[in-house]
Scaffold this motif. Sequence first.
Motif, PDB file in Angstrom:
ATOM      1  N   ALA B 165       0.842   3.785 -16.305  1.00 48.74           N
ATOM      2  CA  ALA B 165       0.194   4.349 -17.549  1.00 48.74           C
ATOM      3  C   ALA B 165      -1.428   3.875 -17.800  1.00 48.74           C
ATOM      4  CB  ALA B 165       1.053   4.111 -18.824  1.00 48.74           C
ATOM      5  N   HIS B 166      -2.067   4.451 -18.878  1.00 50.47           N
ATOM      6  CA  HIS B 166      -3.238   3.889 -19.209  1.00 50.47           C
ATOM      7  C   HIS B 166      -3.604   3.770 -20.790  1.00 50.47           C
ATOM      8  CE1 HIS B 166      -4.226   4.777 -14.873  1.00 50.47           C
ATOM      9  NE2 HIS B 166      -3.659   5.888 -15.045  1.00 50.47           N
ATOM     10  N   GLY B 167      -4.587   3.246 -20.916  1.00 50.79           N
ATOM     11  CA  GLY B 167      -4.978   3.156 -22.465  1.00 50.79           C
ATOM     12  C   GLY B 167      -5.806   2.094 -22.658  1.00 50.79           C
ATOM     13  N   PRO B 168      -6.340   1.958 -23.947  1.00 53.65           N
ATOM     14  CA  PRO B 168      -7.207   0.928 -24.198  1.00 53.65           C
ATOM     15  C   PRO B 168      -6.236  -0.204 -24.626  1.00 53.65           C
ATOM     16  CG  PRO B 168      -7.442   2.624 -25.897  1.00 53.65           C
ATOM     17  CD  PRO B 168      -6.647   3.130 -24.721  1.00 53.65           C
ATOM     18  N   ILE B 169      -6.697  -1.614 -24.567  1.00 56.50           N
ATOM     19  CA  ILE B 169      -5.777  -2.698 -25.138  1.00 56.50           C
ATOM     20  C   ILE B 169      -6.039  -2.885 -26.467  1.00 56.50           C
ATOM     21  CG2 ILE B 169      -5.780  -5.324 -24.942  1.00 56.50           C
ATOM     22  CD1 ILE B 169      -5.033  -4.405 -22.116  1.00 56.50           C
ATOM     23  N   VAL B 193      -2.498   0.714 -25.293  1.00 53.10           N
ATOM     24  CA  VAL B 193      -1.665  -0.408 -24.705  1.00 53.10           C
ATOM     25  C   VAL B 193      -1.574  -1.412 -25.678  1.00 53.10           C
ATOM     26  CG1 VAL B 193      -1.380  -2.066 -22.793  1.00 53.10           C
ATOM     27  CG2 VAL B 193      -2.275   0.046 -22.050  1.00 53.10           C
ATOM     28  N   VAL B 194      -0.134  -1.705 -26.374  1.00 59.90           N
ATOM     29  CA  VAL B 194      -0.093  -2.456 -27.558  1.00 59.90           C
ATOM     30  C   VAL B 194       0.246  -3.922 -27.072  1.00 59.90           C
ATOM     31  CG1 VAL B 194       0.731  -2.790 -29.928  1.00 59.90           C
ATOM     32  CG2 VAL B 194       0.268  -0.554 -29.002  1.00 59.90           C
ATOM     33  N   GLN B 271      -9.592  -6.871 -25.419  1.00 59.41           N
ATOM     34  CA  GLN B 271      -9.463  -5.669 -26.553  1.00 59.41           C
ATOM     35  C   GLN B 271     -10.385  -4.706 -26.608  1.00 59.41           C
ATOM     36  OE1 GLN B 271      -7.008  -5.468 -29.959  1.00 59.41           O
ATOM     37  NE2 GLN B 271      -8.431  -6.974 -31.029  1.00 59.41           N
ATOM     38  N   GLY B 272      -9.855  -3.551 -26.625  1.00 56.80           N
ATOM     39  CA  GLY B 272     -10.655  -2.263 -26.665  1.00 56.80           C
ATOM     40  C   GLY B 272     -10.986  -1.891 -25.391  1.00 56.80           C
ATOM     41  N   HIS B 273     -10.835  -2.491 -24.241  1.00 61.86           N
ATOM     42  CA  HIS B 273     -10.905  -2.104 -22.790  1.00 61.86           C
ATOM     43  C   HIS B 273      -9.988  -1.087 -22.205  1.00 61.86           C
ATOM     44  CE1 HIS B 273     -14.135  -5.333 -23.072  1.00 61.86           C
ATOM     45  NE2 HIS B 273     -14.683  -4.690 -22.340  1.00 61.86           N
ATOM     46  N   GLN B 274     -10.308  -0.150 -21.412  1.00 62.86           N
ATOM     47  CA  GLN B 274      -9.555   0.633 -20.861  1.00 62.86           C
ATOM     48  C   GLN B 274      -8.321  -0.037 -19.744  1.00 62.86           C
ATOM     49  OE1 GLN B 274      -8.292   3.719 -20.855  1.00 62.86           O
ATOM     50  NE2 GLN B 274      -9.622   4.528 -22.441  1.00 62.86           N
ATOM     51  N   ALA B 275      -7.155  -0.163 -19.766  1.00 62.34           N
ATOM     52  CA  ALA B 275      -6.413  -0.842 -19.013  1.00 62.34           C
ATOM     53  C   ALA B 275      -5.582   0.217 -18.255  1.00 62.34           C
ATOM     54  CB  ALA B 275      -5.608  -1.695 -19.476  1.00 62.34           C
ATOM     55  N   SER B 276      -5.067  -0.298 -16.885  1.00 63.43           N
ATOM     56  CA  SER B 276      -4.184   0.546 -16.193  1.00 63.43           C
ATOM     57  C   SER B 276      -3.172  -0.499 -16.088  1.00 63.43           C
ATOM     58  CB  SER B 276      -4.660   0.765 -14.684  1.00 63.43           C
ATOM     59  OG  SER B 276      -5.709   1.590 -14.702  1.00 63.43           O
TER      60      SER B 276
END
Lengths: 600, 372
Positions: B165-169, B193-194, B271-276
Amino acid sequence: MSTPPDLNVILATDCGSTTTKAILIEKQGDVYRQTFRGEAPTTVEAPFEDVTCGVLNAITEVEELSGRKILEGSKILTPAKGDIGVDIYVSTSSAGGGLQMMVAGAVKTMTGESAQRCALGAGAIVMDVLASNDGRMDHEKIERIRQLRPDMILLSGGTDGGTVSHVVELAQYISAADPRPRLGQSYRLPLIYAGNKDARDKIKEILEAKTALYIADNLRPTLDRENLMPARHNIHDIFLEHVMAQAPGYPRLMQMTHAPIMPTPAAVGSMLEKFARAKNANALAVDIGGATTDVFSVFQGVFNRTVSANLGMSYSVSNVLAEAGTENIYRWLSFDIEEQDLRNRLKNKMIRPTTVPQTLQDLHIEHAVAREALRLAFIQHKALAVGLKGVHQERTISEAFEQSSTGESLIDMMSLNYILGSGGILAHSPRRVQSMMLMMDAYEPVGVTMMLVDSIFMAPHLGVLAGVHEKAALDVFYHDCLVPLGACIAPSGEGKEGKKAFDYILLLPDGSKKEGSVNCGDVQLLPLEGEAKVLLRPQKGLDFGAGPGNEFSAPVTGGVAGIIFDARGRPLRLSPDTAKRRADLERWARTVDMYPTELL
Amino acid sequence: MAHAYTPGLKVVPSIRLRRRRLLPIPGEVLVKEGDRVSARDIVAQTKLPGKVHLVNVANRLGIPPDETRRHMLKKEGEEVFANDVLAQNEPWFKFMQTTIPSPVTGSVESISDITGQVMLREPPRLLKLSAYIDGRVVEVMRGSGVVVESEGSFIQGIFGVGGEAHGPITVVVESPGQELLPELLTESVRGQVVVGGAHASWETLQKAKAVGASGIVVGGINDKDLRQLLGYDIGVAVTGQETIGFTLIVTEGFGSITMAEHTFDLLKRRQGHQASISGATQIRAGVLRPEIIVPGVLEGKASDATERGAIQVGDPVRVIREPHFGVIGKVSALPSELTKIATESKVRIMEVSLGTGERIVVPRANVELLER
């Protein structure tokens, strides 16, 4: 029988999933003894990806400990001359997940079961059993074959001269799924056809283009005959030629060994067969590992093996909980622990499988899980170690009244002479009596049963060696491998708690004797290391093998734990009342000195 | 054996790492060596063989199997559409005719004269393989996949559920010991990504699904909540295929366990950066742990992924078994002789100093190195 080679120094390794173990065996006078051992991490996986690195490391440790020069670079020096070299090098392997097979048979309880027994006896893990009547829809079967990536497939079905349609149908499913092998992208999946010989041409037509097809004699040429050996030989050959050849470093290891590499469980099975034959006895062996539990048995000369792929003490510990149910784990605990806490602890063991119990409470929990894993694996074994099903039997009137059916379990606890345990939880229990009680609680032996543990899991090494030199293997098996725990003496049947169950007289070799009696619901421990004779007088309804209430005598061998008289009843029923059950567990444990007293 | 302790989980601010992206069966690679790719870019694709359907024509027409071929209107290899007539019989009276329609669109794969079965195969399905991480293609394996290299922060969890999955932290708690409560998950975390603290309850996990969080990262969960979440009990830790609506990554273990401070701090910094992220876990041979990869180097030069050597005095460790489960401290002594512990087993132990000044004795097998 051919004369065994004249060997003085033997080197053997077992390449396990995590550890490669090397042992050195030397001839001392007329007897072979295991003298040194070394171990090293197995190196099948990255970054090494060469099994021989771990093998050489383990051998180097043996060299350092023994002072014997065995290696010249990566070459094993043979034959032995003085302190240099060995006469023979043999090895087993279960690294990389061992041998994984899918089997198929026309009828699940007939050729399906025969195929399963054949593959298991060859040392394989059976990933799935496909059958025309396995309850799955056709497309589900095809999807399942496609998902699995076995090392090879064994296809059986039909008696010779019988119907061909079912086995052809199975071949069509396999063809439609176009299955891929687990290792090696570029080679075709080996498939052994061992079914109705009349279907061979049709099978070739359907499967020859899509698999590496081998034809073997029918596993079930007639309904009342099972012929597993030809297909088993095929499995071993393919294991070496195809599967091992694809695994990292194995081609080199195969060149180093002086006998074919055997799958570890096949070697253990071979050793048990040799042991049972040498003792002219019935034997049961268990190897409880982190992920799987293997059960082997030899009854009346018939060998069977099962592997419970998801019953184990670490990787699969959580599955034991799932399959046994929380209440069955709880029933062995004599203290309170919240269900959530227990479940979390077991899950934490699953995700960190190498941890060890540091507290007595944790040790009790592991022992509770072990009893259930052993019990469940044994149930699975009894279900497969059966006579042939579907066989027409002629019965006398009395047999008809007994309601016996075909396919009954071959496991007869009353005629069982030996139980051999191996695997961390049994081999490394802080007190040996713990291993004995775990096996007694799980298997509920009746009559007089000798119990032993394989202290350092040498059975694989010895099993492969037995193929070359049986005496050397058996010498080491008796003298260095097996640790006698003692004998369990238990009557079948149940009596009223507190009432006398039986009297015993133990006649010792020096002419002295020990007498006593045991009440129903109790256990009693008598220290005995050597041999003796026991005379038993059971109460009405209880049976040691001579019939209910009849006197029984038998030779008995003790061990590091001694003799345990067990009058808790068969089947063993724990009290439904929590307080009573806990009190019973504590009393039994205290009687046999199972744990330090702090917790009890 | 050289290493008696469990190697730790990696929590590294900046590292250069590679991921192999392989197709399950041979196909086509869509990128070339040196190409820059983003996590969602498709790097390879293949056609998965269609589902097989079996129709027992002989049974349904009431004919012997060896006459099946004669009654077929479609030949082997021929295309068929759903409801096309596959086969029919030839009765004396037309009204008694039985026709067999094709249940699917696809092609006739085989006709059996032995069983009377006709095998139909649906058209192949296209499987697209993404790059998973932002980075550069450093190797192309013709027909089977690529290797993508990236630089960034890398955090391994101990156990996960769900796939990639992907999303910002997004860190929604104040401290690593705080419970991730359901009310902290609002609509604003959709697709993110919470990062929580010590624990997420069943209610929190339900809320995560409801608000559409991409991933949840917490210190611990209770086994019973996991069972409820999945609908079954996980017996063996082989995960990654679950479809629970989000990807769950547990950093410490089962129970309520404060997230290791440096893990929490690093996630906060990203925080705020895109993560895989991936929940895939496999604890047998070929160990695979769940992971969080946040591309972009934080400070200085990214190091290469390396294996640590043996444990030493002064190393930070986490105890991973009762009676000190979850406790973090520093190795203060490594006696070499075997020591008898409460169970009466003789094991190699270590002494661990805690922040409070207390020293505890733990079997070496029961600690995990905190790798940074």
